[in-house]
Scaffold this active site. Sequence first.
Site, PDB file in Angstrom:
ATOM      1  N   ASP A  42      17.653  -7.433   8.535  1.00 46.40           N
ATOM      2  CA  ASP A  42      16.253  -7.164   8.900  1.00 46.40           C
ATOM      3  C   ASP A  42      16.212  -6.808  10.374  1.00 46.40           C
ATOM      4  O   ASP A  42      17.144  -7.112  11.122  1.00 46.40           O
ATOM      5  CB  ASP A  42      15.381  -8.413   8.620  1.00 46.40           C
ATOM      6  CG  ASP A  42      13.906  -8.082   8.427  1.00 46.40           C
ATOM      7  OD1 ASP A  42      13.404  -8.202   7.291  1.00 46.40           O
ATOM      8  OD2 ASP A  42      13.242  -7.690   9.421  1.00 46.40           O
ATOM      9  N   ASN A  95      15.235  -2.682   0.424  1.00 44.74           N
ATOM     10  CA  ASN A  95      13.845  -3.098   0.242  1.00 44.74           C
ATOM     11  C   ASN A  95      12.999  -3.043   1.506  1.00 44.74           C
ATOM     12  O   ASN A  95      11.773  -3.058   1.422  1.00 44.74           O
ATOM     13  CB  ASN A  95      13.892  -4.544  -0.315  1.00 44.74           C
ATOM     14  CG  ASN A  95      12.610  -5.292  -0.139  1.00 44.74           C
ATOM     15  OD1 ASN A  95      11.679  -5.067  -0.894  1.00 44.74           O
ATOM     16  ND2 ASN A  95      12.536  -6.158   0.861  1.00 44.74           N
ATOM     17  N   TYR A 161       2.937   7.157   2.796  1.00 46.02           N
ATOM     18  CA  TYR A 161       3.517   6.023   2.057  1.00 46.02           C
ATOM     19  C   TYR A 161       3.862   6.450   0.625  1.00 46.02           C
ATOM     20  O   TYR A 161       4.949   6.159   0.122  1.00 46.02           O
ATOM     21  CB  TYR A 161       2.531   4.847   2.064  1.00 46.02           C
ATOM     22  CG  TYR A 161       3.087   3.562   1.480  1.00 46.02           C
ATOM     23  CD1 TYR A 161       3.935   2.742   2.226  1.00 46.02           C
ATOM     24  CD2 TYR A 161       2.765   3.161   0.184  1.00 46.02           C
ATOM     25  CE1 TYR A 161       4.446   1.562   1.694  1.00 46.02           C
ATOM     26  CE2 TYR A 161       3.272   1.990  -0.350  1.00 46.02           C
ATOM     27  CZ  TYR A 161       4.105   1.196   0.408  1.00 46.02           C
ATOM     28  OH  TYR A 161       4.614   0.019  -0.141  1.00 46.02           O
ATOM     29  N   LYS A 165       7.550   6.612  -1.223  1.00 45.88           N
ATOM     30  CA  LYS A 165       7.896   5.803  -2.403  1.00 45.88           C
ATOM     31  C   LYS A 165       8.211   6.678  -3.626  1.00 45.88           C
ATOM     32  O   LYS A 165       9.090   6.324  -4.424  1.00 45.88           O
ATOM     33  CB  LYS A 165       6.779   4.806  -2.699  1.00 45.88           C
ATOM     34  CG  LYS A 165       6.594   3.753  -1.603  1.00 45.88           C
ATOM     35  CD  LYS A 165       7.873   2.950  -1.375  1.00 45.88           C
ATOM     36  CE  LYS A 165       7.656   1.757  -0.435  1.00 45.88           C
ATOM     37  NZ  LYS A 165       8.891   0.975  -0.218  1.00 45.88           N
ATOM     38  N   ILE A 194       1.672  -7.431  -4.324  1.00 49.72           N
ATOM     39  CA  ILE A 194       2.439  -8.675  -4.234  1.00 49.72           C
ATOM     40  C   ILE A 194       2.000  -9.438  -2.984  1.00 49.72           C
ATOM     41  O   ILE A 194       1.833  -8.844  -1.912  1.00 49.72           O
ATOM     42  CB  ILE A 194       3.958  -8.376  -4.180  1.00 49.72           C
ATOM     43  CG1 ILE A 194       4.363  -7.371  -5.284  1.00 49.72           C
ATOM     44  CG2 ILE A 194       4.751  -9.676  -4.283  1.00 49.72           C
ATOM     45  CD1 ILE A 194       4.055  -7.799  -6.703  1.00 49.72           C
ATOM     46  N   THR A 196       2.352 -10.943  -0.022  1.00 56.12           N
ATOM     47  CA  THR A 196       3.326 -11.039   1.082  1.00 56.12           C
ATOM     48  C   THR A 196       2.590 -10.797   2.407  1.00 56.12           C
ATOM     49  O   THR A 196       1.433 -10.349   2.416  1.00 56.12           O
ATOM     50  CB  THR A 196       4.418  -9.957   0.955  1.00 56.12           C
ATOM     51  OG1 THR A 196       3.805  -8.682   1.229  1.00 56.12           O
ATOM     52  CG2 THR A 196       5.064  -9.938  -0.422  1.00 56.12           C
TER      53      THR A 196
HETATM   54  P1  NAD Z   1       6.894  -7.567   4.448  1.00 51.61           P
HETATM   55  O1  NAD Z   1       6.220  -6.887   5.582  1.00 51.61           O
HETATM   56  O2  NAD Z   1       6.542  -8.973   4.129  1.00 51.61           O
HETATM   57  O3  NAD Z   1       8.478  -7.472   4.633  1.00 51.61           O
HETATM   58  C1  NAD Z   1       9.088  -6.275   5.036  1.00 51.61           C
HETATM   59  C2  NAD Z   1      10.328  -6.603   5.848  1.00 51.61           C
HETATM   60  O4  NAD Z   1      10.950  -5.366   6.221  1.00 51.61           O
HETATM   61  C3  NAD Z   1      10.011  -7.358   7.153  1.00 51.61           C
HETATM   62  O5  NAD Z   1      10.827  -8.504   7.269  1.00 51.61           O
HETATM   63  C4  NAD Z   1      10.314  -6.335   8.237  1.00 51.61           C
HETATM   64  O6  NAD Z   1      10.781  -6.917   9.453  1.00 51.61           O
HETATM   65  C5  NAD Z   1      11.398  -5.496   7.555  1.00 51.61           C
HETATM   66  N1  NAD Z   1      11.532  -4.200   8.210  1.00 51.61           N
HETATM   67  C6  NAD Z   1      10.548  -3.335   8.591  1.00 51.61           C
HETATM   68  N2  NAD Z   1      11.079  -2.288   9.216  1.00 51.61           N
HETATM   69  C7  NAD Z   1      12.424  -2.463   9.224  1.00 51.61           C
HETATM   70  C8  NAD Z   1      13.509  -1.719   9.744  1.00 51.61           C
HETATM   71  N3  NAD Z   1      13.330  -0.566  10.392  1.00 51.61           N
HETATM   72  N4  NAD Z   1      14.772  -2.199   9.572  1.00 51.61           N
HETATM   73  C9  NAD Z   1      14.968  -3.379   8.927  1.00 51.61           C
HETATM   74  N5  NAD Z   1      13.980  -4.130   8.424  1.00 51.61           N
HETATM   75  C10 NAD Z   1      12.719  -3.679   8.585  1.00 51.61           C
HETATM   76  O7  NAD Z   1       6.639  -6.630   3.182  1.00 51.61           O
HETATM   77  P2  NAD Z   1       6.872  -6.853   1.613  1.00 51.61           P
HETATM   78  O8  NAD Z   1       5.546  -6.871   0.988  1.00 51.61           O
HETATM   79  O9  NAD Z   1       7.842  -7.939   1.361  1.00 51.61           O
HETATM   80  O10 NAD Z   1       7.503  -5.429   1.269  1.00 51.61           O
HETATM   81  C11 NAD Z   1       8.858  -5.249   0.910  1.00 51.61           C
HETATM   82  C12 NAD Z   1       8.986  -3.891   0.268  1.00 51.61           C
HETATM   83  O11 NAD Z   1       8.170  -3.840  -0.902  1.00 51.61           O
HETATM   84  C13 NAD Z   1       8.530  -2.721   1.125  1.00 51.61           C
HETATM   85  O12 NAD Z   1       9.397  -1.618   0.926  1.00 51.61           O
HETATM   86  C14 NAD Z   1       7.150  -2.391   0.581  1.00 51.61           C
HETATM   87  O13 NAD Z   1       6.781  -1.069   0.845  1.00 51.61           O
HETATM   88  C15 NAD Z   1       7.357  -2.689  -0.862  1.00 51.61           C
HETATM   89  N6  NAD Z   1       6.146  -2.972  -1.649  1.00 51.61           N
HETATM   90  C16 NAD Z   1       5.351  -4.024  -1.324  1.00 51.61           C
HETATM   91  C17 NAD Z   1       4.227  -4.274  -2.112  1.00 51.61           C
HETATM   92  C18 NAD Z   1       3.305  -5.421  -1.839  1.00 51.61           C
HETATM   93  O14 NAD Z   1       2.223  -5.450  -2.445  1.00 51.61           O
HETATM   94  N7  NAD Z   1       3.652  -6.393  -0.984  1.00 51.61           N
HETATM   95  C19 NAD Z   1       3.943  -3.458  -3.210  1.00 51.61           C
HETATM   96  C20 NAD Z   1       4.786  -2.393  -3.506  1.00 51.61           C
HETATM   97  C21 NAD Z   1       5.905  -2.167  -2.720  1.00 51.61           C
END
Ligand code: NAD
Length: 258
Positions: A42, A95, A161, A165, A194, A196
């Site tokens: 991360d 991810n 976005y 995706k 989700i 988060t």
């Molecule tokens: P989150 O913000 O809680 O976690 C994302 C993590 O990615 C963070 O720890 C952040 O520091 C890390 N990150 C960001 N930029 C980075 C980089 N350049 N290098 C390394 N790490 C980096 O988000 P989440 O909800 O856990 O999302 C995780 C994935 O799921 C993402 O790709 C997001 O687009 C996708 N997603 C999330 C949802 C949702 O509803 N939460 C829905 C669909 C898809």
Amino acid sequence: MSNPPTFDFSGKVAFVTGAGSGIGRATALAFAAAGASVTIADISDSGLKATEDMMIALGAKVLSVRCDVTKSADIKLALDQTIAAFGRLDAAFNNAGIEQPGASIVDLTEDMLDRVLAVNLKSVFLCMKHQIPLMLQNGGGAIVNTSSGAGVIAIRNQSGYCASKFGVTVASKVAALEFADQGIRVNALCPGIIDTPMIARYTGGTEEGRAAIIKQEPVGRMGRPEEIAATVLFLCSDSGGFITGHALVADGAQTAGI
Ligand code: NAD
């Protein structure tokens, strides 16, 4: 989650990006609970430290690496360190991702477009580029790339976005085709909403904001990060052995009616 996944990853090595928060953290913990050695990667030092502490409390074998997934050299180094520490690579969950501030396609700044495509999409190419040769060294492996409901349907004011995706889904399918006969499986995972920190930022963290977004979910609730983690483990396990080139939707029917 009260019932942790029952998959067995003993002797296996998993690599998880975006492991400092949300879905990535839950998945790293699930891999560890299932017996895997896990590299957590991360860009956030504090996020990594918190995840690492949770994994150590589980008795997990964990390697924590600060890594900016937009940088090829960072990813390669993190994977080299994984091989040095654990000797092999079996599963990867690519991810890490960022949200895009809502903006119409004419208002989306070039900087924001570059950023969202780099973190969400280019990173997946770079990760697979460096992971697949390592997996081939031990006969194959499984990769799951995080797409989104925004990789299934178009969403107003989310052009960057959504493009990132949809791109993740297509890149996953192409990689699956290219390496299907060499024991590498590649799938995209499309989560719905989700619960988060990303969604907390998106909703403003208020009860009203949460209620408004939950209205988009036919099941009447957000998904839990642990539910997505369990899906990742399934896709990486032998139980998912015939699944490759697929975009698996785990979204409480959010996109079912489209
Ligand atoms: P989150 O913000 O809680 O976690 C994302 C993590 O990615 C963070 O720890 C952040 O520091 C890390 N990150 C960001 N930029 C980075 C980089 N350049 N290098 C390394 N790490 C980096 O988000 P989440 O909800 O856990 O999302 C995780 C994935 O799921 C993402 O790709 C997001 O687009 C996708 N997603 C999330 C949802 C949702 O509803 N939460 C829905 C669909 C898809």
